[in-house]
Scaffold this motif. Structure first.
Motif, mmCIF file in Angstrom:
data_model
loop_
_atom_site.group_PDB
_atom_site.id
_atom_site.type_symbol
_atom_site.label_atom_id
_atom_site.label_comp_id
_atom_site.label_asym_id
_atom_site.label_seq_id
_atom_site.Cartn_x
_atom_site.Cartn_y
_atom_site.Cartn_z
ATOM 1 N N LEU A 286 -9.760 -5.177 12.393
ATOM 2 C CA LEU A 286 -11.169 -5.436 12.677
ATOM 3 C C LEU A 286 -11.316 -6.251 13.959
ATOM 4 O O LEU A 286 -12.198 -6.001 14.765
ATOM 5 N N PRO B 256 -16.153 -4.551 20.316
ATOM 6 C CA PRO B 256 -16.811 -3.243 20.354
ATOM 7 C C PRO B 256 -17.856 -3.169 19.232
ATOM 8 O O PRO B 256 -17.669 -3.778 18.161
ATOM 9 N N PRO B 257 -18.953 -2.441 19.444
ATOM 10 C CA PRO B 257 -20.042 -2.419 18.453
ATOM 11 C C PRO B 257 -19.599 -2.108 17.019
ATOM 12 O O PRO B 257 -20.058 -2.768 16.087
ATOM 13 N N ALA B 258 -18.723 -1.152 16.827
ATOM 14 C CA ALA B 258 -18.293 -0.819 15.458
ATOM 15 C C ALA B 258 -17.564 -1.991 14.810
ATOM 16 O O ALA B 258 -17.749 -2.268 13.618
ATOM 17 N N HIS B 259 -16.744 -2.685 15.578
ATOM 18 C CA HIS B 259 -16.012 -3.842 15.058
ATOM 19 C C HIS B 259 -16.991 -4.980 14.760
ATOM 20 O O HIS B 259 -16.924 -5.607 13.698
ATOM 21 N N HIS B 260 -17.881 -5.251 15.694
ATOM 22 C CA HIS B 260 -18.870 -6.323 15.523
ATOM 23 C C HIS B 260 -19.743 -6.071 14.297
ATOM 24 O O HIS B 260 -19.931 -6.955 13.457
ATOM 25 N N ASP B 261 -20.279 -4.869 14.193
ATOM 26 C CA ASP B 261 -21.202 -4.561 13.101
ATOM 27 C C ASP B 261 -20.498 -4.590 11.745
ATOM 28 O O ASP B 261 -21.056 -5.075 10.754
ATOM 29 N N THR B 262 -19.268 -4.088 11.704
ATOM 30 C CA THR B 262 -18.496 -4.137 10.456
ATOM 31 C C THR B 262 -18.183 -5.574 10.089
ATOM 32 O O THR B 262 -18.293 -5.972 8.920
#
Length: 139
Positions: free
Chosen positions: A33, A66-72
């Motif tokens: 993550l 990165p957005p996917a990592h941040h949002d997760t």
């Protein structure tokens, strides 16, 4: 997989099964993550002595993911904060959650370095994010 799970099925009643599945999923991601490229930056940030500078640095690093990592991360840590709110019933304090999830969420690209020393800092990063969730992820 695309398998549809029935969470009402009795095999999911044991919270350890669900937690184990989540940890396994996170551990088997091709990249953790916290991406490998950010690992050393987070470790350096948690070592900063000045609390306000350390806090800003970690917040900025989370924002740089990165957005996917941040949002997760935002969703996962929101849930983990809720777990900690019930520590009297589940015995999962901030420190306990950090011990369980630290090495899974942050790991170096190479395991050749001092794993024991890294684990201390990995756990501290997770503790910091849990303790400062509202600052790091403002609504």
């Amino acid at each position: 997989s695309d398998e549809q799970l029935d969470l009402d099925d009795g095999r999911w009643e044991d919270i350890h099964v669900v937690t184990g599945a989540l940890k396994l999923f996170l551990r088997e991601l091709p990249e953790p993550l916290v991406p490998f490229s950010h690992f050393d930056k987070f470790i350096a940030a948690i070592k900063i002595q000045d609390p306000s500078l350390r806090g800003r640095c970690i917040r900025d690093l989370v924002l740089s993911l990165p957005p996917a990592h941040h949002d997760t991360m935002k969703v996962l840590f929101h849930h983990l904060c809720r777990v900690v709110e019930h520590k009297e019933q589940n015995r999962m304090s901030v420190q306990s959650v950090a011990i369980v999830f630290g090495p899974t969420l942050l790991r170096p690209a190479s395991e050749e370095s001092n794993m024991a020393m890294h684990m201390v800092f990995q756990n501290q990063v997770v503790e910091h994010i849990l303790n400062h969730y509202g600052y790091i992820f403002p609504e």
